[in-house]
Design a protein around this motif. Structure first.
Motif, short mmCIF file in Angstrom:
data_model
loop_
_atom_site.label_atom_id
_atom_site.label_comp_id
_atom_site.label_asym_id
_atom_site.label_seq_id
_atom_site.Cartn_x
_atom_site.Cartn_y
_atom_site.Cartn_z
N HIS A 1 1.05 32.32 4.74
CA HIS A 1 0.44 31.62 5.93
C HIS A 1 -0.98 31.37 5.83
N HIS A 2 -1.59 31.55 4.65
CA HIS A 2 -3.04 31.01 4.52
C HIS A 2 -3.01 29.92 4.31
N TYR B 1 -10.97 22.57 6.64
CA TYR B 1 -9.66 21.66 6.51
C TYR B 1 -9.71 20.66 7.75
N GLY B 2 -9.35 19.50 7.24
CA GLY B 2 -8.96 18.54 8.07
C GLY B 2 -7.47 18.52 8.35
N VAL B 3 -7.06 19.21 9.91
CA VAL B 3 -5.86 19.17 10.21
C VAL B 3 -5.51 18.17 11.53
N ARG B 4 -4.20 17.70 10.87
CA ARG B 4 -3.68 16.66 11.97
C ARG B 4 -3.03 17.10 12.88
N ASN B 5 -3.61 17.03 14.17
CA ASN B 5 -2.99 17.53 15.29
C ASN B 5 -2.14 16.26 16.02
N ASP B 6 -2.27 14.96 15.67
CA ASP B 6 -1.36 13.98 16.17
C ASP B 6 -0.90 13.10 14.91
N ARG B 7 0.22 13.14 14.94
CA ARG B 7 1.09 12.37 13.66
C ARG B 7 1.89 11.22 14.13
N THR B 8 1.63 10.70 15.56
CA THR B 8 2.58 9.84 16.00
C THR B 8 2.61 8.47 15.50
N THR B 9 1.52 8.32 14.55
CA THR B 9 1.48 6.94 13.84
C THR B 9 2.39 7.14 12.78
N ASP B 10 2.82 8.17 12.29
CA ASP B 10 3.62 8.21 11.29
C ASP B 10 5.23 8.04 11.48
N LEU C 1 -3.86 20.57 -4.99
CA LEU C 1 -5.13 21.11 -4.33
C LEU C 1 -4.87 21.71 -3.03
N ARG C 2 -4.12 21.09 -2.25
CA ARG C 2 -3.87 21.82 -1.06
C ARG C 2 -3.49 22.92 -0.97
N LEU C 3 -2.76 23.70 -2.14
CA LEU C 3 -2.55 25.20 -2.15
C LEU C 3 -3.53 25.61 -3.05
N VAL C 4 -4.02 24.96 -3.98
CA VAL C 4 -5.13 25.84 -4.74
C VAL C 4 -6.29 26.11 -4.15
N VAL C 5 -6.73 25.28 -3.35
CA VAL C 5 -7.82 25.80 -2.41
C VAL C 5 -7.76 26.84 -1.53
N PRO C 6 -6.59 26.81 -0.61
CA PRO C 6 -6.52 28.13 0.26
C PRO C 6 -6.26 29.29 -0.64
N ALA C 7 -5.58 29.14 -1.64
CA ALA C 7 -5.24 30.39 -2.76
C ALA C 7 -6.64 30.93 -3.17
N LEU C 8 -7.62 30.33 -3.08
CA LEU C 8 -9.16 30.89 -3.30
C LEU C 8 -9.57 32.06 -2.49
N GLY C 9 -9.21 31.91 -1.30
CA GLY C 9 -9.19 32.84 -0.43
C GLY C 9 -10.76 32.81 0.38
N PHE C 10 -11.42 31.77 0.03
CA PHE C 10 -12.86 31.46 0.47
C PHE C 10 -13.08 31.42 2.07
N PRO C 11 -14.05 31.73 2.85
CA PRO C 11 -14.15 31.46 4.34
C PRO C 11 -13.63 30.19 4.67
N SER C 12 -12.97 30.20 5.67
CA SER C 12 -12.70 28.51 6.03
C SER C 12 -12.55 28.37 7.59
N ASN D 1 6.64 18.26 8.10
CA ASN D 1 7.05 19.28 8.60
C ASN D 1 7.85 20.16 8.07
N ALA D 2 8.86 19.77 7.35
CA ALA D 2 9.77 20.73 6.47
C ALA D 2 8.92 21.28 5.30
N TYR D 3 8.21 20.33 4.47
CA TYR D 3 7.35 20.89 3.44
C TYR D 3 6.21 21.80 3.95
N TYR D 4 5.50 21.77 4.98
CA TYR D 4 4.48 22.68 5.40
C TYR D 4 5.26 24.29 5.84
#
Length: 327
Positions: A162-163, A132-141, A192-203, A150-153
């Motif tokens: 929490h998967h 997964y590409g995780v955004r650690n800096d969203r100051t441009t938003d 897809l951002r919820l479908v893929v984690p729900a599969l439970g594959f190693p990540s 933030n509220a959505y996640y």
């Protein structure tokens, strides 16, 4: 040995890496996107393909893609007959991608293409099926975008589990096994951002700084963000349905309290005629009933759509199939 035969054989074999890119009215950014993505993939030292899905663009996006394809043999263009939405366009690309590894990325360059190399390295070092590409800096938003994201996640992770990685959108790398598993699932209203984690594959995760949009305007206005939230909730959690039960229990408790107050007022002769309290109670109960009916309607609507079995997109053109017919 015939060089032409070697080229045909290379094209027939599945590439090692596929990159799926949904596009909708992206004429302003196509040139910059190609200039950023192509060197990254060329430097991988692996065979690759870029599957661009034109989601019914109304501008010159189709013409610019065909122009880019003349100079970039690895570029494959798939055009949908009508705008089907971001998630449907991604699904169309995943169905046609042939790579052993498949990356998905938007064309606006907010997610840096250079991160794909780091994703491949993380997948191999950590034996992960998904990176997964995780955004650690969203100051441009904008502040509003950061607040709503933030509220959505926070809400999704609380209700779904929490998967689901926080601040991970649709920029990810998936193994062939993961893509095949996704493609076997029902396509209607999938997120897809919820479908893929729900599969439970190693990540694994790779962090990056989210950049400003390179050009053009966002294709995710507030209305589509709300629709994504509704699809996320009704597609992966029954928590909204439980609201009806909670509202019913809460209403019963309030009713019991009001009844006790009414009895005490009657016994002590403190009753006063009035319509305000009656109006407020009736309006509140009616609002809760409509809300519960609306939630039930969302779930029933999803079932109805699923039973109809209508495709979420229709492909009008595939450059690979077109080239084969011409040859």
């Amino acid at each position: 040995m015939n060089p032409a035969a070697d080229t045909d054989l290379d094209r027939a074999l599945p590439p090692q890496v596929s990159v799926v890119v949904p596009m909708y009215d992206e004429e302003a950014v196509i040139g910059m996107f190609v200039d950023r993505l192509r060197p990254v993939l060329d430097d991988l030292g692996q065979t690759y393909e870029v599957v661009v899905v034109d989601d019914g663009s109304r501008d010159t996006t189709p013409a610019l893609l065909e122009k880019a394809r003349r100079d970039w043999a690895e570029l494959r263009v798939i055009r949908l007959r009508a705008n089907a939405g971001h998630q449907a366009a991604l699904s169309a690309g995943l169905m046609r991608a042939r790579g052993a590894w498949v990356a998905t990325i938007d064309a606006d360059l907010q997610d840096p293409p250079e991160t794909i190399a780091a994703m491949l390295e993380a997948a191999r070092e950590q034996s992960a099926d998904v990176v997964y590409g995780v955004r650690n800096d969203r100051t441009t938003d904008s502040a509003f975008k950061r607040l709503t994201a933030n509220a959505y996640y926070r809400m999704i992770r609380r209700l779904v589990g929490h998967h689901v990685p926080a601040d991970a959108g649709d920029f990810r790398l998936m193994s062939r096994a993961t893509v095949d598993a996704v493609n076997r699932l029902p396509a209607q209203n999938r997120v897809l951002r919820l479908v893929v984690p729900a599969l439970g594959f190693p990540s694994a995760q790779v962090e990056y700084r989210r950049e400003e949009r390179a050009a053009g305007t966002t294709k995710y206005p507030l209305s589509r963000m709300i629709r994504l939230t509704v699809d996320s909730l009704t597609g992966f959690s029954i928590a909204p349905l439980r609201l009806a039960t909670y509202f019913g229990l809460g209403g019963a408790a309030v009713t019991a309290l009001l009844l006790a107050i009414a009895v005490v007022a009657f016994v002590t002769d403190h009753t006063l005629p009035g319509w305000t309290s009656t109006f407020v109670v009736v309006a509140a109960v009616g609002t809760l009933q409509l809300l519960c009916l609306g939630l039930l309607g969302e779930y029933v609507g999803r079932l109805y759509t699923q039973l109809q079995g209508r495709p979420t997109y229709h492909i009008a053109y595939d450059s690979v199939e077109w080239d084969s017919e011409q040859n």
